[in-house]
Scaffold this active site. Structure first.
Site, PDB file in Angstrom:
ATOM      1  N   GLY A  93       0.656  -0.989   0.073  1.00  0.00           N
ATOM      2  CA  GLY A  93      -0.008  -0.099  -0.528  1.00  0.00           C
ATOM      3  C   GLY A  93       1.472   1.162  -0.223  1.00  0.00           C
ATOM      4  O   GLY A  93       0.454   1.897  -0.861  1.00  0.00           O
ATOM      5  N   GLU A 114       6.700   4.127   4.781  1.00  0.00           N
ATOM      6  CA  GLU A 114       6.973   5.374   6.088  1.00  0.00           C
ATOM      7  C   GLU A 114       8.177   5.407   5.851  1.00  0.00           C
ATOM      8  O   GLU A 114       8.879   6.015   6.932  1.00  0.00           O
ATOM      9  CB  GLU A 114       6.195   4.742   6.659  1.00  0.00           C
ATOM     10  CG  GLU A 114       7.274   3.383   7.800  1.00  0.00           C
ATOM     11  CD  GLU A 114       7.209   2.147   7.639  1.00  0.00           C
ATOM     12  OE1 GLU A 114       6.460   1.801   6.368  1.00  0.00           O
ATOM     13  OE2 GLU A 114       7.422   1.237   8.353  1.00  0.00           O
ATOM     14  N   ASN A 115       9.079   5.080   4.715  1.00  0.00           N
ATOM     15  CA  ASN A 115      10.415   6.122   4.989  1.00  0.00           C
ATOM     16  C   ASN A 115      10.512   7.527   5.035  1.00  0.00           C
ATOM     17  O   ASN A 115       9.621   8.009   5.038  1.00  0.00           O
ATOM     18  CB  ASN A 115      11.208   5.856   3.138  1.00  0.00           C
ATOM     19  CG  ASN A 115      10.614   4.963   2.663  1.00  0.00           C
ATOM     20  OD1 ASN A 115      11.167   3.505   2.439  1.00  0.00           O
ATOM     21  ND2 ASN A 115       9.811   5.274   1.253  1.00  0.00           N
ATOM     22  N   GLU A 143       1.287   5.480   7.300  1.00  0.00           N
ATOM     23  CA  GLU A 143       2.357   5.816   7.001  1.00  0.00           C
ATOM     24  C   GLU A 143       3.205   7.522   8.190  1.00  0.00           C
ATOM     25  O   GLU A 143       4.253   7.089   8.415  1.00  0.00           O
ATOM     26  CB  GLU A 143       2.787   5.993   5.806  1.00  0.00           C
ATOM     27  CG  GLU A 143       2.060   4.944   4.717  1.00  0.00           C
ATOM     28  CD  GLU A 143       2.569   3.846   5.349  1.00  0.00           C
ATOM     29  OE1 GLU A 143       3.682   3.506   5.773  1.00  0.00           O
ATOM     30  OE2 GLU A 143       1.992   2.729   5.382  1.00  0.00           O
ATOM     31  N   HIS A 147       3.513   6.159  11.704  1.00  0.00           N
ATOM     32  CA  HIS A 147       5.040   5.677  11.914  1.00  0.00           C
ATOM     33  C   HIS A 147       6.037   5.876  11.722  1.00  0.00           C
ATOM     34  O   HIS A 147       7.052   5.897  12.913  1.00  0.00           O
ATOM     35  CB  HIS A 147       5.536   4.670  10.491  1.00  0.00           C
ATOM     36  CG  HIS A 147       4.967   3.287  10.351  1.00  0.00           C
ATOM     37  ND1 HIS A 147       4.941   2.173  11.299  1.00  0.00           N
ATOM     38  CD2 HIS A 147       4.455   2.777   9.669  1.00  0.00           C
ATOM     39  CE1 HIS A 147       4.764   1.611  10.606  1.00  0.00           C
ATOM     40  NE2 HIS A 147       4.008   1.550   9.956  1.00  0.00           N
TER      41      HIS A 147
HETATM   42 ZN   LIG Z   1       2.617  -0.026   8.566  1.00  0.00          ZN
END
Ligand SMILES: [Zn+2]
Length: 850
Positions: free
Chosen positions: A255, A258-259, A292, A295
């Site tokens: 999907g 989260e970089n 994201e 995170h």
């Molecule tokens: Zn996640």
């Protein structure tokens, strides 16, 4: 040809890294087939290490050269990485490698999507970029220089400097390599800003390729700002860089990712406009953007020590995004949605050969453990913990977690310890939720005498692969008692069950109450409670807990469907009248009424039959479901047009919860109405719809009655240019095809000019559509099994991750008759026997075959 036995990695074998990294400098000289990656990495020996071996992961890299402290070295190279007899003191390691992004179809590491360079490094993609200790407990500060003839060059953190054809980035927060990201392309941004509560101004951008998607970014931006504000308000967490970038990518396995400071999204998880996205898409996008973003604290600032701890970041972050959606929309509706997802995906996983604990203790490919158990059950475990300790102590424990572990690569033990330290509780028994697989069955018996009501509860978890015996878990069981008028005589009370069998008493009652058990789905268990249908109908009409009210209707429907399958029962008027009463109750939220009207899925019925000791026949189940829908439509026929008219939404489209609820009920009514009017109302709605929710709802209603051929063609003519909308077109035809035509429909769509095996969204549209068409996939001809096996064998060399995920379509195979089992076994063995099968798929097919 036999593939090599999968090599298993065990949690108990964890050892600390031999070397730690202080800083990383990377230079990328971009080229489609010849990207040069030059690394300069400052290593130092880890004082806590048990081994001194200097090993760097590396996969599919062309080695150009390496140096230590400036002197060239000749390391040992293998298919897994690089070894060298390195100094037992700090040193600088430099390497130059070449990679080919344009031929990287696995979509892990650095790859190209429609001319754009992008990366996906979780879980182990960074090793396809350069030599590095690619494990989450090695955290370092990254500086990145990108050289390439493209207008936009992005990486993590803050921009440092840029010029014609180059840009430099610096991320001040130490991070593991899986959070590294790079994007380069011809991109345009929607820009905005957010000021944190301590006054930091953060620039926000959502990037897309020019030429069509620009108008689909505004909703995502609003969702991002709401997420940032919510995390400050509810968890006290602020954003920590000057910039937050989101990039939409067409070819993506998951999907979103989260970089740090540079989230990369599957286009389907961020882009939306009223004309092209449904209400459900909008809600999903809002949740994924929040997920994201959240995170940044639960995953990035505090990461996982090793991949066995994946639930540490995912369970907590899913729980947080569920809380967020509840706050933005409706807690009752969200809880029902989440329970449906859990039952459909996680319970299914628990009941088959792929069952595993929330924290697995072994794996071959970590990619295969991004599962409903790790994510959704992981979130349920946190919800139970919060219920047991209470909101105030939950908040204190979270504050302590952030204080104590900021900058750490942590474990589940660390997580539980903050709760023990805050509350003084002993959580050793509770911790079994992380190590014991399987869905507990909670058997309920009740008795009443002399004003005292007693609940006799028994918990039991069936065996799962590798775990034959199970221990009792801590179950928080929320209970309320109602009198014969539907008034609460005992409000919601949380019982804490810790033993295999336990009795709870409620004294001082004036008559036998009706119990509402497991309110708000307080634990992820299957309740076995022999209530009469009259009691269930009473709860459907009166329960003050919306979840249990919905669940009473659901259980009634499931029970009826099973009796229709097993005993040729006909739908009873008690059930139909109960449904009608809820539908006509205008005081109830339309979204809730739409959920009550929705029957259990055919897959749910198959599982329920199997649990009750029957062998489910998908064709019979399909027949019975259609029959029941027709009965419901006939019973409600006088009411349907009025409700449909009442659900008209005035004014311009907004994706907010209230109008979305009305459209959900309108579409549910339309689907029933179509069974009576031959699709007349649906065709009208299709022709006049100005939003995707109603256009697609109408198309679905038509396809369900095997009509809508003209509408399908009109839809393709209108939306042929839009990839995301066309994914819906592909999926819908397969998922709603008559059972005997499902495989042929899927096969026909694979030769459509817009089918692209390399695009995971399109592949999932067709074959995910086949999977959810239970009667079609399991058609006794075996055509569904054969077709899926053919295409998984074709996909595996291109994209192992998506192949391994799609093969889970077979995970319920042991519940079917011998003939279907034989056909599935043949299909699975054909996949298993394919030479050169990827490690990902090899592990999954091995587990499926048991
Ligand atoms: Zn996640």
């Amino acid at each position: 040809m036999k593939n090599p036995a999968p090599q298993t990695i065990y949690l108990s074998d964890y050892t600390p890294p031999a070397y730690l990294v202080d800083s990383v400098h990377l230079t990328f000289k971009l080229g489609a087939t010849d990207t040069r990656v030059i690394s300069r990495i400052a290593f130092r020996p880890n004082p806590d290490a048990t081994s001194k071996e200097f090993f760097l992961h590396g996969q599919d890299l062309r080695f150009i050269g390496a140096r230590i402290d400036g002197a060239p070295i000749t390391p040992d190279l293998s298919a897994e990485g690089l070894r060298y007899n390195a100094p037992d003191a700090p040193f600088v390691f430099e390497a130059e490698v070449e990679i080919s992004p344009s031929t990287n179809t696995s979509l892990e590491g650095l790859y190209m999507s429609n001319g754009m360079y992008c990366t996906q490094c979780e879980a182990e993609g960074f090793r396809k970029i350069t030599y590095y200790p690619d494990r989450p407990d090695v955290m370092a500060v990254f500086t990145v220089r990108i050289e390439g003839d493209l207008p936009v060059l992005l990486s993590n953190g803050n921009p440092v400097a840029q010029g014609e054809g180059w840009a430099e980035w610096h991320d001040p927060w130490p991070k593991p390599a899986y959070l590294f990201a790079l994007v380069a392309g011809d991109l345009v941004a929607l820009s905005d800003s957010f000021t944190t509560r301590s006054g930091r101004k953060v620039d926000l951008n959502i990037w897309v390729r020019p030429g069509g998607d620009e108008a689909k970014r505004a909703f995502g931006m609003e969702a991002l700002k709401k997420s940032m504000a919510w995390d400050e308000e509810v968890y006290g967490r602020e954003y920590d860089l000057d910039l937050f970038n989101i990039v939409a990518v067409d070819d993506f396995n998951m999907g979103a990712m989260e970089n740090k400071g540079l989230n990369i999204f599957n286009a389907s998880a961020v882009l939306a406009s009223p004309e092209t996205a449904t209400d459900a898409d909008f809600e999903r996008i809002e949740a994924i953007i929040a997920h994201e973003y959240f995170h940044n604290w639960t995953g990035n600032r505090i990461t996982c020590r090793d991949w066995f701890q994946l639930c540490l970041k995912e369970g907590l972050t899913v729980f947080r995004d569920q809380q967020f959606t509840g706050d933005m929309r409706s807690h009752a509706v969200k809880r029902i949605d989440d329970a449906m997802v859990l039952r459909a995906h996680q319970f299914r996983e628990d009941n088959g050969p792929l069952a595993h604990p929330v924290r697995p203790d072994s794996f071959v490919e970590i990619n295969n453990f991004y599962t409903a158990t790790v994510y959704e059950k992981g979130a349920e475990v946190i919800g139970m913990l919060k219920l047991l300790v209470g909101d105030a102590d939950y908040a204190k424990a979270l504050d302590l977690y952030f204080d104590r572990h900021d900058g750490d690569a942590a474990t589940i033990e660390d997580w539980l310890r903050v709760f023990e330290d805050v509350t003084g509780r002993d959580l050793r028994q509770f911790a079994r939720w992380y190590s014991q697989a399987g869905t507990p069955r909670l058997t309920v018996n009740e008795s009443y005498a002399d004003g005292t009501y007693q609940l006799h509860l028994r918990q039991e978890t069936p065996p799962t692969p590798g775990q034959d015996t199970k221990k009792p878990l801590v179950l928080p069981i929320a209970v309320g008692l109602l009198n014969e008028n539907g008034a609460e005589v005992v409000p919601t009370t949380v019982l804490e069950m810790t033993q295999a069998e336990q009795t709870f008493s409620f004294a001082g009652l004036s008559g036998k109450p009706t119990a509402s058990i497991l309110r708000n789905f307080s634990a992820p268990v299957i309740v076995k409670h022999d209530k009469t249908n009259a009691e269930r109908a009473f709860l459907l009409a009166h329960d003050t807990d919306p979840f249990n009210r919905w669940d009473a209707g659901r259980t009634l429907a499931q029970d009826l469907l099973m009796r229709m399958v097993c005993d040729n029962a006909t739908p009873d008027t008690g059930f139909l009248n109960g449904l009608a009463a809820v539908l006509r109750d205008d005081t109830l939220d339309p979204a809730f009424r739409a959920l009550v009207l929705r029957l259990p899925s055919e897959e749910d019925t198959a599982q329920a039959l199997f649990d009750a000791g029957h062998t489910p026949d998908p064709a019979v189940i399909n027949d019975v479901h259609e029959t029941l829908k027709l009965h419901i439509a006939q019973h409600l026929q006088d009411t349907l047009p009025r409700i449909y008219a009442d659900m008209t939404v005035e004014g311009p489209y907004t994706p907010d919860a209230e109008p979305a609820g009305k459209r959900a009920l309108g579409n549910a009514v339309l689907a029933l109405q179509s069974k009576l009017d031959g699709g007349k109302a649906a065709a009208q709605q299709f022709a006049s719809a100005d939003n995707m929710t109603q256009q697609l709802g109408a198309l679905r209603a038509l396809l369900q009655i095997a009509k809508g051929e003209n509408e399908l063609a009109a839809f393709a003519a209108q939306w042929g240019h839009d990839r995301l909308v066309m994914d819906k077109w592909f999926a819908l035809q397969v998922s709603l095809a008559p059972a005997d035509q499902a495989a042929a429909t899927a096969e026909r769509l694979t030769v459509h000019p817009d089918f692209d095996i390399k695009n995971p969204n399109r592949f999932r549209a067709v074959f995910g559509g086949l999977r959810v068409n239970t009667a079609g996939f399991h058609h006794r001809s075996g055509a569904g099994y054969n077709l899926l096996a053919d295409w998984l064998i074709r996909l595996d060399p291109l994209n192992p991750q998506t192949t391994a995920r799609m093969i889970t379509a077979f995970d319920t195979w042991k519940r079917y008759d011998m003939e279907r089992q034989r056909k599935i076994r043949v299909a699975l063995e054909r996949i298993a026997g394919t030479s050169g099968l990827s490690g990902d798929t090899n592990e999954m097919v091995t587990r499926l075959l048991g």
